[in-house]
Write an enzyme that holds these catalytic residues in place. Structure first.
Site, PDB file in Angstrom:
ATOM      1  N   SER A 176       0.843  -1.194   0.000  1.00 10.87           N
ATOM      2  CA  SER A 176       0.000   0.000   0.000  1.00 10.87           C
ATOM      3  C   SER A 176       0.874   1.239   0.000  1.00 10.87           C
ATOM      4  CB  SER A 176      -0.904   0.006   1.227  1.00 10.87           C
ATOM      5  OG  SER A 176      -0.133   0.360   2.366  1.00 10.87           O
ATOM      6  N   LYS A 177       0.204   2.377  -0.038  1.00 11.08           N
ATOM      7  CA  LYS A 177       0.939   3.646  -0.063  1.00 11.08           C
ATOM      8  C   LYS A 177       1.892   3.761   1.111  1.00 11.08           C
ATOM      9  CE  LYS A 177      -1.779   6.754  -2.842  1.00 11.08           C
ATOM     10  NZ  LYS A 177      -3.201   6.998  -2.779  1.00 11.08           N
ATOM     11  N   ARG A 178       1.525   3.129   2.221  1.00 15.31           N
ATOM     12  CA  ARG A 178       2.380   3.196   3.408  1.00 15.31           C
ATOM     13  C   ARG A 178       3.744   2.540   3.167  1.00 15.31           C
ATOM     14  NH1 ARG A 178      -1.261   0.392   6.833  1.00 15.31           N
ATOM     15  NH2 ARG A 178      -2.661   0.725   5.113  1.00 15.31           N
TER      16      ARG A 178
END
Ligand code: GLU
Length: 482
Positions: free
Chosen positions: A249-251
């Site tokens: 994910s973006k994380r």
């Protein structure tokens, strides 16, 4: 039947690696089957969709070489088509207007939670009489449109990746909303309905998409049946996972294709790597191939069910393979924008020969184009350089200034610096100062480059000299107090 597949990104963010990998599998399948690959932009979420994301997605797919045969088709331009389908479902009694308010839905959910039941709509407005409907309208309620889901049904399909998948319709959450509320009848159509109507209209034969959509598939199959058309084949591709085994994910930092591009991954290497994220060729030792080559071999029988771990080391290795086999001219052309973005001063035309030598010097150590910025900083820097702590410590050692002085003196006797001449100078200084080669080289490198590690020293020296940087740097090392 000719194969027609599609990639259907939502422009609510930049082109994500997961979507791009799904696009790769669609593209490979289409090419392998001699079919068509179609691009559809699912921009019905008006709040979150942005034209700049659409542009980023189109640019990313183009850059990757995932050329599409038809489209882009924009869902936002096809609302009438969806509304017609909804009207058909209403006319046939397969869908209905539901007047339940959000407060009533909240109460229903709260009760379900209290009783440890899964949240679902209880289909309470499925069979309203005309009088009941009229009463709700008179109250000022605006209805959503729900599609009837027969709880007793079992919905099954033969997934091209996962084999037989089956769902109890009773697990689908009750009759499903297919259009939002609107005063004038049919409001904004919702995702599952729009996808099915589009896939029917575009004659999609195989729906190839990420595993995160698997829960939508039974709902969509019921819609196909209700609309009286053949259900396409489905392939749900494995998710891309981070190191910890969770969905990337973006994380996790870099996830969009434009970021990978900026970091200096080539499109060829990135598509090569994405092809291997969940698929393996029949000869599993083969790791390097282009899209066309992979298309000849591609099939879903070799796509894994399990999630595919994203492996930076492997991506870097593959990218390195592509960079190392590029011609110096091509590599140079690709590096110039990075050096320019790094703020380095040079003239791509008049400095061409020098730049090509620089490429030859550092090319073999590059895994990403962007690495060339740090790797070649010293060659573009001014005469005055900073010394890193190791280089300063080297030049601080007793006798090292004498080494540099001896190099300067020996060099003065040479008319021109050549590779052989440079070697001669080093040998002479070793003998004269009674030092090992490594010590002389390390001091010379520290003085010339401000670092103790780097590319071939003789070549580096020559390149710095061609830029008029070598002599001043040796002088600087001599005059500096370490
Ligand atoms: N728009 C969906 C997404 O971006 C894809 C839907 C589909 O492939 O059916 O995840």
């Amino acid at each position: 039947m000719s194969v027609r597949v599609r990639i259907a990104p939502s422009p609510t963010g930049n082109l994500h690696i997961g979507t791009a990998r799904t696009a790769v599998f669609n593209w490979l399948f289409a090419r392998h089957q001699g079919g068509k690959f179609i691009l559809r932009v699912e921009d019905t979420d008006l709040e979150r969709s942005r034209p700049e994301y659409t542009q980023n997605i189109l640019d990313g797919l183009t850059w990757l070489g995932l050329t599409w045969d038809e489209g882009p088709v924009f869902q936002s331009q096809r609302l009438d088509l969806y509304k017609q389908a909804i009207q058909t479902l209403l006319n046939q009694g397969l869908a209905y207007r539901c007047y339940t308010t959000s407060a009533e839905l909240d109460e229903l959910r709260a009760n379900q939670r209290a009783n440890h039941q899964a949240p679902r709509y209880d289909n309470r407005h499925r069979d309203l009489t005309p009088e009941q409907e009229a009463a709700f309208v008179a109250e000022g309620r605006t209805p959503v449109i729900r599609f009837k889901i027969a709880d007793e049904r079992e919905v099954a399909w033969q997934d091209m990746v996962r084999g037989k998948v089956s769902w109890k319709a009773s697990d689908l959450g009750g009759d499903m909303v297919i259009a939002r509320a609107a005063e004038d009848g049919i409001g904004q159509p919702l995702y599952n309905l729009a996808v099915v109507v589009d896939d029917i209209d575009m004659a999609i034969t195989h729906v190839i998409r990420g595993e995160d959509h698997i829960g939508n598939t039974p709902k969509q199959i019921l819609l196909y049946e209700a609309l009286g058309v053949k259900v396409p084949e489905f392939a749900h591709t494995p998710l891309i996972l981070n190191k910890a085994g969770q969905k990337l994910s973006k994380r996790d930092g870099v996830t969009s294709i434009s970021d990978f591009q900026q970091m200096g991954y080539t499109a060829e290497a990135l598509t090569n790597y994405m092809t291997l994220l969940g698929w393996s060729p029949p000869d599993s030792t083969q790791e390097i191939f282009n899209l066309e080559g992979a298309a000849q071999l591609f099939g879903f029988e070799r796509v894994n069910k399990a999630g595919a771990k994203f492996d930076w080391d492997k991506l870097n290795w593959i990218n390195g393979q592509y960079l190392h086999k590029m011609s110096p001219e091509e590599l140079l052309a690709r590096l110039i924008p990075y050096w320019q973005a790094g703020g380095y001063q040079f003239d791509p035309t008049s400095d061409r020969l020098w730049l090509e030598q620089l490429v030859a010097l550092i090319g073999a150590s590059l895994n990403r184009l962007e690495e060339a910025v740090a790797m070649s900083r010293t060659f573009f820097a001014s005469e005055i350089i900073e010394y890193n702590p190791e280089a300063a410590a080297q030049l601080q050692q007793p006798g090292m200034k004498a080494v540099i002085q001896a190099i300067v003196t020996a060099w003065e006797k040479q008319p021109e610096l050549t590779p052989d001449g440079a070697q001669e100078i080093i040998k002479l200084v070793m003998k004269e100062q009674n030092l090992k080669k490594g010590v002389v080289m390390r001091s010379l490198r520290s003085a010339l480059m401000g670092e103790v590690h780097g590319p071939d020293l003789i070549q580096s020296w020559l390149l710095l000299h061609q830029k008029g940087l070598a002599v001043p740097r040796l002088q600087q090392a001599l005059s500096k107090e370490f």
